[in-house]
Design a protein around this motif. Structure first.
Motif, mmCIF file in Angstrom:
data_model
loop_
_atom_site.group_PDB
_atom_site.id
_atom_site.type_symbol
_atom_site.label_atom_id
_atom_site.label_comp_id
_atom_site.label_asym_id
_atom_site.label_seq_id
_atom_site.Cartn_x
_atom_site.Cartn_y
_atom_site.Cartn_z
ATOM 1 N N LYS A 1 14.174 59.846 -36.889
ATOM 2 C CA LYS A 1 14.333 61.088 -37.455
ATOM 3 C C LYS A 1 15.577 61.497 -38.111
ATOM 4 C CE LYS A 1 14.320 66.107 -35.779
ATOM 5 N NZ LYS A 1 14.354 66.992 -34.612
ATOM 6 N N SER A 2 16.632 61.015 -37.961
ATOM 7 C CA SER A 2 17.785 61.044 -38.819
ATOM 8 C C SER A 2 17.708 60.251 -40.060
ATOM 9 C CB SER A 2 18.952 60.615 -37.935
ATOM 10 O OG SER A 2 18.794 58.945 -37.936
ATOM 11 N N THR B 1 14.775 56.323 -26.173
ATOM 12 C CA THR B 1 15.921 57.627 -26.262
ATOM 13 C C THR B 1 16.285 57.580 -27.854
ATOM 14 O OG1 THR B 1 16.498 57.843 -24.088
ATOM 15 C CG2 THR B 1 17.936 58.858 -25.724
ATOM 16 N N ASN C 1 26.925 57.267 -34.562
ATOM 17 C CA ASN C 1 26.918 56.809 -32.911
ATOM 18 C C ASN C 1 27.914 55.926 -32.807
ATOM 19 O OD1 ASN C 1 23.826 57.770 -32.005
ATOM 20 N ND2 ASN C 1 23.699 57.226 -34.022
ATOM 21 N N THR D 1 13.806 57.394 -31.127
ATOM 22 C CA THR D 1 13.423 58.913 -31.509
ATOM 23 C C THR D 1 14.423 59.427 -32.308
ATOM 24 O OG1 THR D 1 12.189 58.804 -29.327
ATOM 25 C CG2 THR D 1 12.608 60.891 -30.278
ATOM 26 N N ARG D 2 15.567 59.420 -31.889
ATOM 27 C CA ARG D 2 16.596 60.308 -32.608
ATOM 28 C C ARG D 2 16.945 59.486 -33.885
ATOM 29 N NH1 ARG D 2 21.302 60.506 -28.030
ATOM 30 N NH2 ARG D 2 19.819 61.404 -26.367
ATOM 31 N N TRP D 3 17.060 58.047 -33.910
ATOM 32 C CA TRP D 3 17.394 57.461 -35.168
ATOM 33 C C TRP D 3 16.436 57.339 -36.370
ATOM 34 C CZ3 TRP D 3 20.057 52.296 -32.847
ATOM 35 C CH2 TRP D 3 21.327 52.790 -32.007
ATOM 36 N N GLU E 1 19.786 63.460 -21.463
ATOM 37 C CA GLU E 1 18.645 64.434 -21.660
ATOM 38 C C GLU E 1 18.160 64.468 -20.239
ATOM 39 O OE1 GLU E 1 15.833 62.639 -24.450
ATOM 40 O OE2 GLU E 1 17.093 63.028 -26.194
#
Length: 322
Positions: A159-160, A152, A224, A155-157, A99
């Motif tokens: 959301k998933s 990092t 991942n 935030t993604r996990w 990112e």
């Protein structure tokens, strides 16, 4: 005069080219990039810096950063000589997916040695009644520095997993204080165990450490491939009454391919052969063993480090051979 000048120049060149490669390329000083205060990276990095200074003879200092992603950017830019990273950010940096540097592929990233696995950890005040990821819906959750491993990937996990938390970012030491005084409802982070900031929090507050459900584990692992199953053993912290199931990423000390083979060899040898000093710095270094280099499955090994592993009989997997 011109004859004398030519003779002097020729002599100087002969001296230069007769010097060993290490003498020509050995730096006068080095910097290792770590992370924010209060985390294991900052403590572990100090241990590495002191060992390299003492055993390699190159004055080495630490630089506090936002964590692995920034460390890789600084390393590629030549602003530091050594960096600390987890497998996730390293994978993304090598493939131009980081990112902080989108589209920039870091092909010259090289590994010296494995540090320890970084578990993803979750904690809340016992009075908040939070004991699962699903209960973080709508909550104020500290996730560490935005560019750090926790910031990092959490935030993604989340959301998933369709968990909509109000994430806040900052140093983990500061966020532990915010949790203690009620400004946060929980903390999700990534760091070595026992995490200094969480241990300190546990000493002053009644807390609940919790893990991931089987559904969450399977979903995250599928998307991942650089994450692995991990168990935080009972006894790591005082509060939990049993093991905690979560995920982890391995950490590595990395350098740029431009580092001389001799210096890379000496750093690797110094740290791995003085494990007792590293463990005295932080207990996570119990995992900083030569045989754990096989935990790296995709970052190329620095040729200088590879020389050391060959000397002591460690077989290097083809996937990371220099």
């Amino acid at each position: 005069m011109s004859i004398l000048l030519k003779s002097f120049t020729a002599a100087a060149l002969m001296v230069c080219f007769s010097l060993p490669l290490a003498a020509q390329e050995r730096p006068k000083s080095m910097t290792i990039s770590t992370a924010s205060p209060g985390g294991v990276y900052a403590i572990y990095g100090e241990g590495v810096a002191q060992l390299v200074t003492d055993k390699v003879g190159v004055a080495t200092s630490t630089r506090q950063t936002q964590g692995p992603a920034q460390n890789l950017v600084l390393l590629k830019a030549g602003q530091v000589e050594l960096g600390m990273t987890t497998s996730g950010p390293a994978y993304e940096a090598m493939h131009g997916m980081l990112e902080l540097a989108p589209g920039v592929e870091y092909k010259d990233l090289r590994v010296l040695f494995a540090m320890y696995p970084t578990p993803f950890q979750m904690v809340a005040l016992a009075s908040n009644g939070i004991a699962s990821l699903e209960q973080l819906e709508g909550m104020r959750v500290g996730a560490g520095p935005r560019a750090g491993t926790g910031g990092t990937f959490w935030t993604r996990w989340l959301k998933s997993l369709d968990i909509n938390s109000r994430l806040q970012y900052g140093g983990i030491g500061d966020q532990a204080s915010q949790l203690a005084d009620g400004r946060l409802d929980a903390i999700v982070t990534a760091g070595g165990i026992p995490h200094p900031a969480l241990s300190e929090l546990e000493n002053t507050q009644a807390v609940t450490f919790f893990g991931m459900s089987e559904k969450a584990l399977k979903g995250i692992l599928k998307a991942n491939p650089y994450a692995v199953n991990f168990t935080i053993p009972k006894g790591t912290y005082k509060t939990p009454t049993g093991d905690i199931d979560t995920l982890a990423m391995w950490n590595f000390i990395v350098a740029d391919a431009s580092m001389s083979d001799d210096v890379a060899y000496e750093i690797t040898k110094a740290v791995l052969e003085n494990n007792d000093r590293m463990v005295a710095t932080h207990s996570s270094a119990k995992q900083s063993l030569a045989e754990n280099i096989v935990k790296d499955t995709f970052i190329p090994l620095h040729p200088g480090a590879a020389r050391y592993y060959k000397e002591i009989g460690i077989a290097i997997p083809e996937a990371i051979a220099p």
